[in-house]
Scaffold this motif. Sequence first.
Motif, short mmCIF file in Angstrom:
data_model
loop_
_atom_site.label_atom_id
_atom_site.label_comp_id
_atom_site.label_asym_id
_atom_site.label_seq_id
_atom_site.Cartn_x
_atom_site.Cartn_y
_atom_site.Cartn_z
N VAL A 192 9.84 4.85 6.29
CA VAL A 192 9.18 3.75 7.02
C VAL A 192 10.18 2.67 7.39
O VAL A 192 10.25 2.22 8.53
CB VAL A 192 8.03 3.16 6.18
CG1 VAL A 192 7.48 1.90 6.84
CG2 VAL A 192 6.92 4.18 5.98
N VAL B 164 11.29 0.84 11.02
CA VAL B 164 10.90 -0.53 11.40
C VAL B 164 12.05 -1.52 11.38
O VAL B 164 11.95 -2.58 12.02
CB VAL B 164 9.75 -1.05 10.49
CG1 VAL B 164 8.56 -0.11 10.56
CG2 VAL B 164 10.20 -1.24 9.05
N LEU C 31 3.50 -2.10 2.06
CA LEU C 31 3.35 -1.99 3.51
C LEU C 31 2.48 -3.10 4.08
O LEU C 31 2.78 -3.64 5.15
CB LEU C 31 2.76 -0.63 3.87
CG LEU C 31 3.66 0.59 3.65
CD1 LEU C 31 2.91 1.87 4.02
CD2 LEU C 31 4.95 0.49 4.45
N THR D 258 4.20 -6.52 6.66
CA THR D 258 3.83 -6.95 8.02
C THR D 258 4.12 -8.43 8.25
O THR D 258 4.42 -8.84 9.37
CB THR D 258 2.35 -6.67 8.31
OG1 THR D 258 1.53 -7.40 7.37
CG2 THR D 258 2.04 -5.18 8.19
N TYR E 58 -2.15 0.91 11.86
CA TYR E 58 -1.89 -0.51 12.17
C TYR E 58 -0.44 -0.70 12.60
O TYR E 58 -0.15 -1.40 13.57
CB TYR E 58 -2.21 -1.36 10.94
CG TYR E 58 -2.12 -2.85 11.17
CD1 TYR E 58 -2.94 -3.47 12.10
CD2 TYR E 58 -1.22 -3.64 10.46
CE1 TYR E 58 -2.88 -4.84 12.31
CE2 TYR E 58 -1.14 -5.00 10.66
CZ TYR E 58 -1.97 -5.60 11.59
OH TYR E 58 -1.89 -6.96 11.81
N TYR E 59 0.48 -0.05 11.91
CA TYR E 59 1.89 -0.12 12.29
C TYR E 59 2.10 0.49 13.68
O TYR E 59 2.85 -0.05 14.50
CB TYR E 59 2.76 0.62 11.26
CG TYR E 59 3.21 -0.23 10.09
CD1 TYR E 59 4.56 -0.54 9.92
CD2 TYR E 59 2.31 -0.72 9.16
CE1 TYR E 59 4.98 -1.32 8.86
CE2 TYR E 59 2.71 -1.50 8.09
CZ TYR E 59 4.05 -1.80 7.94
OH TYR E 59 4.48 -2.58 6.89
N GLU E 60 1.47 1.63 13.94
CA GLU E 60 1.62 2.28 15.24
C GLU E 60 1.12 1.39 16.37
O GLU E 60 1.73 1.33 17.45
CB GLU E 60 0.86 3.61 15.26
CG GLU E 60 1.50 4.71 14.44
CD GLU E 60 0.75 6.03 14.57
OE1 GLU E 60 0.68 6.55 15.71
OE2 GLU E 60 0.22 6.53 13.56
N HIS F 256 1.07 -1.83 16.50
CA HIS F 256 1.83 -3.08 16.68
C HIS F 256 3.33 -2.87 16.86
O HIS F 256 4.04 -3.80 17.23
CB HIS F 256 1.55 -4.01 15.50
CG HIS F 256 0.15 -4.53 15.48
ND1 HIS F 256 -0.21 -5.71 16.11
CD2 HIS F 256 -0.99 -4.02 14.96
CE1 HIS F 256 -1.51 -5.90 15.96
NE2 HIS F 256 -2.01 -4.89 15.26
N LEU F 257 3.81 -1.66 16.59
CA LEU F 257 5.21 -1.34 16.80
C LEU F 257 5.29 -0.12 17.71
O LEU F 257 4.96 0.99 17.29
CB LEU F 257 5.92 -1.06 15.46
CG LEU F 257 6.02 -2.22 14.47
CD1 LEU F 257 6.60 -1.72 13.16
CD2 LEU F 257 6.88 -3.35 15.03
N PHE G 233 6.96 3.12 16.42
CA PHE G 233 6.61 3.64 15.10
C PHE G 233 5.84 4.94 15.20
O PHE G 233 4.92 5.09 16.00
CB PHE G 233 5.78 2.61 14.33
CG PHE G 233 5.53 2.99 12.89
CD1 PHE G 233 6.47 2.71 11.91
CD2 PHE G 233 4.37 3.64 12.52
CE1 PHE G 233 6.26 3.06 10.59
CE2 PHE G 233 4.14 4.00 11.20
CZ PHE G 233 5.10 3.71 10.23
#
Length: 239
Positions: free
Chosen positions: A101, A105, A140, A144, A217-219, A221-222, A225
Amino acid sequence: MFLSTQAIVLSKIKYRDNDLIVSCYTKEVGLISFLLRGVLKSKKGHTKAAYFQLLSQIQIDADIKQNRTLQTLKDVKINVLYRTLHTEVLKSSIVMFLADVLAMVLKEEEANTELFEYIENSLNILDETTESSNFHLVFLAQLTKYLGFSPDTSNSHFNYFNLSSGQFETQSKSIYSITGDNLKFLKLSLGILFDDLSEMKMSSKQRQSFLEMLLLYYELHLGHFKKPRSLAVFSQVFS
């Protein structure tokens, strides 16, 4: 430029027969990669290569040249000698997953002391704790904040959370609205201390569902990712 700094190992890749390419996140200059020539050629070299286990905390001296993708490492020392991270199966699985991860990032080639210290302190806690099953989830969720897309908790008493907007809402407004257990665990993970992980009671099914939600959520906003390659193996360990 000569650089002496603390660093955390994110990845290592064998290159040709005897070389390694190592990517590190440093306290002084952010992300940096090194080509370690001949490090796998001799017994002494193999000993040095052992310094670069995933998420190891090291002290490095390096010769940095602008516009060079792979830098030259002059010296390396172990900064923190872990007791359990690379020897206990559960923790080593967490390390492998979080390294994947973080490698995705952490892209900035500039210093971010708060982010570095968050990762550093978190790893030290993970090494010492006996409650590690939910560590990666809290890590995680709270990471954020340092990456710039932390959920807005001003209305955290609302009954829905929109993964796309990062806002808590009074009703479901999109396919990315969550409620129920995932909402409960999101609120808990954003406010809990690592020392209080024993208070976070989850079944393996709930843990898997919450992890998948966090990765989505990561996908969202990034843009770069993707789900980590180690996710399948990692999920088996926790099943």
